[in-house]
Design a protein around this motif. Structure first.
Motif, short mmCIF file in Angstrom:
data_model
loop_
_atom_site.label_atom_id
_atom_site.label_comp_id
_atom_site.label_asym_id
_atom_site.label_seq_id
_atom_site.Cartn_x
_atom_site.Cartn_y
_atom_site.Cartn_z
N VAL A 1 0.86 -1.19 0.00
CA VAL A 1 0.00 0.00 0.00
C VAL A 1 0.89 1.24 0.00
CG1 VAL A 1 -1.78 1.28 1.25
CG2 VAL A 1 -1.81 -1.24 1.24
N ALA A 2 0.73 2.07 -1.01
CA ALA A 2 1.55 3.28 -1.13
C ALA A 2 0.72 4.51 -0.81
CB ALA A 2 2.12 3.41 -2.55
N GLY A 3 1.30 5.40 -0.03
CA GLY A 3 0.73 6.73 0.16
C GLY A 3 1.31 7.67 -0.88
N VAL A 4 0.47 8.59 -1.37
CA VAL A 4 0.90 9.51 -2.42
C VAL A 4 0.44 10.92 -2.06
CG1 VAL A 4 0.91 9.98 -4.90
CG2 VAL A 4 0.52 7.63 -4.09
N ASP A 5 1.34 11.89 -2.18
CA ASP A 5 0.98 13.28 -1.92
C ASP A 5 1.94 14.20 -2.67
OD1 ASP A 5 -0.44 15.41 -0.91
OD2 ASP A 5 0.26 15.20 1.17
N GLU A 6 1.57 15.48 -2.75
CA GLU A 6 2.41 16.48 -3.42
C GLU A 6 2.55 17.72 -2.54
OE1 GLU A 6 1.07 19.55 -4.35
OE2 GLU A 6 -0.93 18.94 -3.71
N VAL A 7 3.57 18.52 -2.82
CA VAL A 7 3.74 19.81 -2.17
C VAL A 7 4.14 20.85 -3.22
CG1 VAL A 7 4.41 18.84 0.07
CG2 VAL A 7 6.16 19.42 -1.60
N GLY A 8 3.86 22.10 -2.89
CA GLY A 8 4.22 23.19 -3.79
C GLY A 8 3.13 23.58 -4.74
N ARG A 9 1.94 23.09 -4.52
CA ARG A 9 0.84 23.38 -5.44
C ARG A 9 0.51 24.88 -5.47
NH1 ARG A 9 -4.01 19.15 -6.37
NH2 ARG A 9 -5.34 20.35 -7.76
N GLY A 10 0.60 25.53 -4.33
CA GLY A 10 0.22 26.93 -4.25
C GLY A 10 1.36 27.92 -4.40
N VAL B 1 6.33 19.05 -6.37
CA VAL B 1 7.06 17.83 -6.03
C VAL B 1 6.08 16.83 -5.43
CG1 VAL B 1 8.89 16.82 -4.62
CG2 VAL B 1 9.20 19.09 -5.63
N ALA B 2 6.11 15.60 -5.92
CA ALA B 2 5.26 14.53 -5.39
C ALA B 2 6.12 13.39 -4.88
CB ALA B 2 4.30 14.02 -6.46
N ALA B 3 5.58 12.68 -3.90
CA ALA B 3 6.27 11.50 -3.37
C ALA B 3 5.27 10.36 -3.23
CB ALA B 3 6.92 11.80 -2.02
N ALA B 4 5.79 9.15 -3.35
CA ALA B 4 5.02 7.94 -3.10
C ALA B 4 5.85 7.06 -2.17
CB ALA B 4 4.72 7.21 -4.40
N VAL C 1 10.33 9.97 -5.58
CA VAL C 1 9.99 11.39 -5.67
C VAL C 1 10.02 11.80 -7.14
CG1 VAL C 1 10.76 13.73 -5.13
CG2 VAL C 1 10.86 11.96 -3.38
N ALA C 2 9.09 12.67 -7.53
CA ALA C 2 9.06 13.19 -8.91
C ALA C 2 8.77 14.68 -8.87
CB ALA C 2 8.01 12.46 -9.74
N ARG C 3 9.25 15.40 -9.90
CA ARG C 3 9.09 16.85 -9.99
C ARG C 3 8.55 17.24 -11.35
NH1 ARG C 3 15.27 18.30 -8.77
NH2 ARG C 3 14.60 20.27 -9.72
N VAL C 4 7.70 18.26 -11.36
CA VAL C 4 7.23 18.85 -12.62
C VAL C 4 7.53 20.33 -12.55
CG1 VAL C 4 5.22 19.36 -14.06
CG2 VAL C 4 5.49 17.09 -13.04
N SER D 1 3.76 12.97 2.19
CA SER D 1 3.73 14.42 2.37
C SER D 1 5.05 14.93 2.94
CB SER D 1 2.58 14.79 3.31
OG SER D 1 2.64 16.14 3.71
N ILE D 2 5.58 14.22 3.93
CA ILE D 2 6.84 14.62 4.56
C ILE D 2 8.01 14.47 3.60
CG2 ILE D 2 8.50 13.93 6.36
CD1 ILE D 2 5.90 13.24 8.05
N VAL D 3 8.07 13.37 2.89
CA VAL D 3 9.16 13.16 1.93
C VAL D 3 9.13 14.23 0.84
CG1 VAL D 3 10.09 11.59 0.18
CG2 VAL D 3 9.38 10.69 2.40
N ALA D 4 7.95 14.53 0.33
CA ALA D 4 7.84 15.56 -0.71
C ALA D 4 8.22 16.94 -0.16
CB ALA D 4 6.42 15.58 -1.27
N LYS D 5 7.74 17.26 1.04
CA LYS D 5 8.01 18.57 1.63
C LYS D 5 9.49 18.76 1.92
CE LYS D 5 7.19 22.44 3.96
NZ LYS D 5 7.09 23.72 3.21
N VAL D 6 10.14 17.79 2.52
CA VAL D 6 11.56 17.92 2.83
C VAL D 6 12.38 18.01 1.54
CG1 VAL D 6 13.57 16.76 3.86
CG2 VAL D 6 11.39 16.84 5.10
N THR D 7 12.01 17.21 0.55
CA THR D 7 12.71 17.27 -0.74
C THR D 7 12.60 18.66 -1.35
OG1 THR D 7 12.30 14.92 -1.17
CG2 THR D 7 12.80 16.31 -3.08
N ARG D 8 11.40 19.22 -1.38
CA ARG D 8 11.22 20.53 -2.00
C ARG D 8 11.89 21.63 -1.18
NH1 ARG D 8 8.43 25.10 -3.10
NH2 ARG D 8 8.04 25.42 -5.32
N ASP D 9 11.79 21.56 0.14
CA ASP D 9 12.45 22.58 0.97
C ASP D 9 13.96 22.57 0.76
OD1 ASP D 9 10.02 23.36 1.95
OD2 ASP D 9 10.35 22.61 3.99
#
Length: 221
Positions: free
Chosen positions: A34-43, A50-53, A92-95, A157-165
């Protein structure tokens, strides 16, 4: 220090407190990864979305995990290390901003999520996604406010946020030091708006997000 433990065989209410209700539902239906998926930086006005799974081991409980926005930077960093140390798989992936301007932020966020899911090895057989649908054939469930309700989504969410920060602090701020990216992380703070009015947008700013800001400037002057 962040600690981990195995979830006890207890009631559904206890599982809920451990943010594993959605995971247990999937596991009990026969899904193993079971994978959790979320993104950060939308706003943000600047930079990539940046999204992470993340796939975590069955029954693992990570103490203190929550929506990344509700955690201090220090706690996010601690949890990031714990998540990566225990994860079955993570990606992690970035657009980038140009793509965001071309296809819009929602579609860019979904694209980043799709790429993050496709980067998982082993592949997941079920997705828990924060309030979105990922364009992959994998069985999935969109969970409103999922980053506060599901441990797997919170981990993503945490992995994406730390990566983007870290990108903001260690890479993007050095590329464009005039804007204070390391401070506001690309969000539309007063400082960021002032710098945009002073210097204009950089190549990494999302021009589709800036129309209102510069329309206000024209009214002022």
């Amino acid at each position: 220090m962040t600690t981990c433990k195995s979830a006890p065989e207890t009631s559904a209410s206890t599982r809920g407190r451990n943010m594993l209700d959605y995971e247990f539902s999937a596991w009990e239906r026969g899904y193993e990864r079971v994978a959790g998926v979320d993104e950060v930086g939308r706003g943000c006005l600047f930079g990539d979305v940046v999204a992470a799974a993340v796939i975590l081991p069955r029954d693992l409980v990570i103490e203190g995990i929550n929506d990344s926005k509700k955690l201090s930077q220090k706690k996010r960093e601690e949890l990031y290390d714990t998540i990566l140390a225990h994860a079955v798989a993570w990606s992690v992936a970035r657009v980038d901003a140009a793509t965001i301007d071309r296809i819009n932020i929602r579609q860019a966020s979904r694209l980043a999520m799709k790429q993050a899911v496709e980067g998982l090895e082993p592949a997941p057989d079920f997705l828990l996604v924060d309030a979105e649908q990922v364009d992959v054939p994998t069985a999935q469930l969109a969970v409103i406010h999922g980053d506060a309700l599901s441990q797997s989504i919170a981990a993503a969410s945490i992995v994406a946020k730390v990566t983007r920060d870290r990108l903001c602090e260690n890479e993007w701020d050095m590329l464009y030091p005039a804007y204070g990216i390391a401070i506001h992380k690309g969000y539309a703070t007063k400082l960021h708006r002032e710098k945009l009015r002073e210097y204009g947008p950089s190549p990494m700013h999302r021009t589709s997000f800036l129309g209102k800001l510069f329309a206000e400037q024209q009214v002022l002057f």
